[in-house]
Design an enzyme around this catalytic site. Structure first.
Site, PDB file in Angstrom:
ATOM      1  N   ASP A   1       0.847  -1.331   0.871  1.00  0.00           N
ATOM      2  CA  ASP A   1      -0.056  -0.509  -0.151  1.00  0.00           C
ATOM      3  C   ASP A   1       0.769   1.112   0.128  1.00  0.00           C
ATOM      4  O   ASP A   1       0.546   1.951  -1.297  1.00  0.00           O
ATOM      5  CB  ASP A   1      -0.663   0.197   1.084  1.00  0.00           C
ATOM      6  CG  ASP A   1      -2.259  -1.008   1.335  1.00  0.00           C
ATOM      7  OD1 ASP A   1      -2.372  -1.544  -0.090  1.00  0.00           O
ATOM      8  OD2 ASP A   1      -3.099  -1.142   1.596  1.00  0.00           O
ATOM      9  N   GLY A   2       1.579   0.657   0.553  1.00  0.00           N
ATOM     10  CA  GLY A   2       2.391   2.205   0.745  1.00  0.00           C
ATOM     11  C   GLY A   2       3.153   3.014  -0.428  1.00  0.00           C
ATOM     12  O   GLY A   2       3.010   3.717  -1.119  1.00  0.00           O
TER      13      GLY A   2
ATOM     14  N   ASN B   1      -6.974   7.600  -0.276  1.00  0.00           N
ATOM     15  CA  ASN B   1      -7.023   6.815   1.077  1.00  0.00           C
ATOM     16  C   ASN B   1      -7.994   7.046   1.814  1.00  0.00           C
ATOM     17  O   ASN B   1      -8.404   7.072   2.082  1.00  0.00           O
ATOM     18  CB  ASN B   1      -5.475   6.460   1.251  1.00  0.00           C
ATOM     19  CG  ASN B   1      -5.534   4.627   1.673  1.00  0.00           C
ATOM     20  OD1 ASN B   1      -6.485   3.500   0.727  1.00  0.00           O
ATOM     21  ND2 ASN B   1      -4.894   4.064   2.898  1.00  0.00           N
ATOM     22  N   ASP B   2      -7.098   8.172   3.266  1.00  0.00           N
ATOM     23  CA  ASP B   2      -6.855   9.010   4.270  1.00  0.00           C
ATOM     24  C   ASP B   2      -5.822  10.049   4.444  1.00  0.00           C
ATOM     25  O   ASP B   2      -5.576  10.215   3.893  1.00  0.00           O
ATOM     26  CB  ASP B   2      -7.957   8.130   4.792  1.00  0.00           C
ATOM     27  CG  ASP B   2      -5.948   6.970   5.578  1.00  0.00           C
ATOM     28  OD1 ASP B   2      -5.076   7.762   5.804  1.00  0.00           O
ATOM     29  OD2 ASP B   2      -6.283   5.724   5.420  1.00  0.00           O
TER      30      ASP B   2
ATOM     31  N   LYS C   1       0.341  11.977  23.450  1.00  0.00           N
ATOM     32  CA  LYS C   1      -1.055  12.562  23.660  1.00  0.00           C
ATOM     33  C   LYS C   1      -2.092  12.060  23.327  1.00  0.00           C
ATOM     34  O   LYS C   1      -1.686  11.897  22.339  1.00  0.00           O
ATOM     35  CB  LYS C   1      -0.533  13.299  25.176  1.00  0.00           C
ATOM     36  CG  LYS C   1       0.905  13.602  25.542  1.00  0.00           C
ATOM     37  CD  LYS C   1       0.739  15.087  26.501  1.00  0.00           C
ATOM     38  CE  LYS C   1       1.712  15.280  27.486  1.00  0.00           C
ATOM     39  NZ  LYS C   1       2.186  16.957  27.241  1.00  0.00           N
TER      40      LYS C   1
ATOM     41  N   ASP D   1      -7.209   9.457  20.707  1.00  0.00           N
ATOM     42  CA  ASP D   1      -5.773   9.140  19.813  1.00  0.00           C
ATOM     43  C   ASP D   1      -5.632  10.028  18.308  1.00  0.00           C
ATOM     44  O   ASP D   1      -4.622  10.600  18.168  1.00  0.00           O
ATOM     45  CB  ASP D   1      -5.109   7.406  20.060  1.00  0.00           C
ATOM     46  CG  ASP D   1      -5.213   7.319  21.132  1.00  0.00           C
ATOM     47  OD1 ASP D   1      -5.244   8.105  21.786  1.00  0.00           O
ATOM     48  OD2 ASP D   1      -5.258   5.893  21.188  1.00  0.00           O
TER      49      ASP D   1
ATOM     50  N   GLY E   1      -7.965   0.516   4.853  1.00  0.00           N
ATOM     51  CA  GLY E   1      -7.338  -0.132   5.670  1.00  0.00           C
ATOM     52  C   GLY E   1      -7.570   0.324   6.944  1.00  0.00           C
ATOM     53  O   GLY E   1      -7.415  -0.340   8.178  1.00  0.00           O
ATOM     54  N   TYR E   2      -6.305   1.780   7.075  1.00  0.00           N
ATOM     55  CA  TYR E   2      -6.530   2.098   8.283  1.00  0.00           C
ATOM     56  C   TYR E   2      -7.760   2.220   9.239  1.00  0.00           C
ATOM     57  O   TYR E   2      -7.645   1.742  10.220  1.00  0.00           O
ATOM     58  CB  TYR E   2      -5.220   3.571   8.961  1.00  0.00           C
ATOM     59  CG  TYR E   2      -4.669   3.743  10.030  1.00  0.00           C
ATOM     60  CD1 TYR E   2      -5.252   2.612  11.003  1.00  0.00           C
ATOM     61  CD2 TYR E   2      -5.190   4.485  10.526  1.00  0.00           C
ATOM     62  CE1 TYR E   2      -4.315   2.967  12.794  1.00  0.00           C
ATOM     63  CE2 TYR E   2      -4.626   5.266  12.140  1.00  0.00           C
ATOM     64  CZ  TYR E   2      -4.503   4.400  12.866  1.00  0.00           C
ATOM     65  OH  TYR E   2      -3.796   4.590  13.903  1.00  0.00           O
TER      66      TYR E   2
ATOM     67  N   SER F   1      -8.728  -1.575  10.933  1.00  0.00           N
ATOM     68  CA  SER F   1      -8.102  -1.824  11.665  1.00  0.00           C
ATOM     69  C   SER F   1      -8.552  -1.249  13.483  1.00  0.00           C
ATOM     70  O   SER F   1      -7.808  -1.399  14.192  1.00  0.00           O
ATOM     71  CB  SER F   1      -6.814  -2.018  11.466  1.00  0.00           C
ATOM     72  OG  SER F   1      -6.054  -0.460  11.598  1.00  0.00           O
TER      73      SER F   1
END
Length: 370
Positions: free
Chosen positions: A38-39, A103-104, A114, A132, A144-145, A148
């Site tokens: 993907d990268g 993608n995003d 933090k 987060d 993708g992410y 996940s």
């Protein structure tokens, strides 16, 4: 044709593919051929400025969900190209400032140590969170992410907004407008305003750091770009589209028994197929009116369901809505009977038709963070 591989090291069968296509007819097969993970794909999508369609092929050493085919399927790819058994998809892009995402778009604390506090607002929602980070995904990026971290996946044009490990310990100033869902599935034309309220943050576009250490008070606008990227696809699943309604009252859900096959006699959510040239929200209003005599006051998409074999009649893509109605003057119809409100925790999965038990479970996860 342009061929690019991970670290510029291409598998032999990928070179063979390139050679065969060039030999057969170089102008007819004018693609950007990308082999890697993907990268690699995303790096070259941004790096290559031509307008050629992209073929993504996953190599043996990489993982990722963007590629439809792998290097082990080179022969099949060649055959499909020669037989014109492929189509070009105009993939949706997101825009933030001068940057574009296939993608995003991802925002998190500048060194990851933090949480950050931020707020987002659209024409329909206002949400303030500590967490987060936050992801804004295209349909392609939702696999993708976003997937996940427990967010939803979509195949049709939507903007998916997913909070990463959010907390609800935030006092809302605009209480009447506040939404606190785990994610949002927004219309593709929605414009999202983001404001950073606490701690510095980094902005990533398709995994690449584009702004480091954004200060408190930074504002960003995220929206669909008027540009697209052409992607070659070798298989296309045809769907019938449907809608399903989640209507909750006193912790119970509106269900009805089906009068017809499939699943005759089983409990089901109120819904049905979308007619030609009908918008999902209009189909939802029609089905609720026809089946149980209810009028929609508010409806919010919360998840899409399109897994194989979820409907014995074929591939069905269902858009599930949380629905608020103007009243609860419920009636039966030719399609359904025994209409009423049921406690989810007193139901078994085989009490419900299709995958409607799963839809209710996903609603509880979205709304109440079960």
């Amino acid at each position: 044709m342009v061929i690019k591989c991970k670290f510029n090291v291409c598998p032999k069968n990928a070179i063979d593919l390139y050679t065969q296509l060039r030999k057969y007819h170089s102008k007819r097969f004018d693609f950007n051929l990308i082999i890697g993970g993907d990268g690699t794909f995303l790096r070259y999508v941004h790096k290559l400025k031509n307008d050629k369609p992209f073929i993504f092929i996953r190599d043996r050493m990489s993982v990722g969900g963007l590629a439809e085919k792998s290097v082990e399927e080179i022969d099949e790819i060649i055959d499909k190209i020669f037989r014109n058994e492929y189509f070009i998809e105009n993939a949706m892009l997101l825009k933030v400032g001068k940057y574009f995402a296939l993608n995003d778009i991802y925002i998190k604390h500048f060194d990851g140590s933090k949480s950050i506090m931020y707020e987002i607002s659209t024409s329909k929602i206002y949400d303030r969170r500590i967490g987060d980070g936050i992801i804004f995904s295209t349909p392609l990026g939702s696999f993708g992410y976003t997937k996940s971290v427990g967010g939803p996946q979509v195949l049709i044009n939507r903007i998916v907004v997913t909070h990463i490990a959010p907390t609800d310990k935030v006092k809302f100033e605009k209480v009447e407008e506040a939404k606190k869902e785990r994610w949002y599935i927004l219309d593709e034309n929605e414009k999202i305003e983001f404001k950073l309220l606490w701690e510095k943050a980094n902005l990533y576009v398709d995994g690449m750091l584009v702004k480091k250490g954004m200060k408190v008070g930074t504002k960003l606008k995220i929206e669909k770009s008027n540009k697209t990227k052409k992607i070659v696809r070798f298989s296309k699943k045809e769907f019938k589209f449907a809608v399903d309604a989640i209507i909750e009252k006193d912790g119970k859900f509106l269900l009805a028994r089906r009068n017809y096959e499939p699943f005759k006699g089983k409990l089901a959510l109120i819904g049905g197929f979308i007619e030609n040239n009908e918008k999902p929200i209009d189909a939802l209003r029609r089905e609720l009116r026809e089946e149980v005599g209810l009028k929609v006051k508010e409806a919010i998409e919360f998840k899409h369901f399109f897994e194989p074999n979820r409907d014995p009649r074929g591939n069905v893509y269902s858009i599930a809505f949380e629905v608020k109605t103007k009243n609860f003057n419920i009636k039966s119809s030719d399609e359904v009977y025994d209409v009423g409100f049921y406690d989810f925790f007193e139901l078994k999965s085989n009490d419900l038709a299709f995958d409607h038990w799963k839809i209710l479970l996903e609603y509880l996860r979205w709304k109440y963070k079960l």
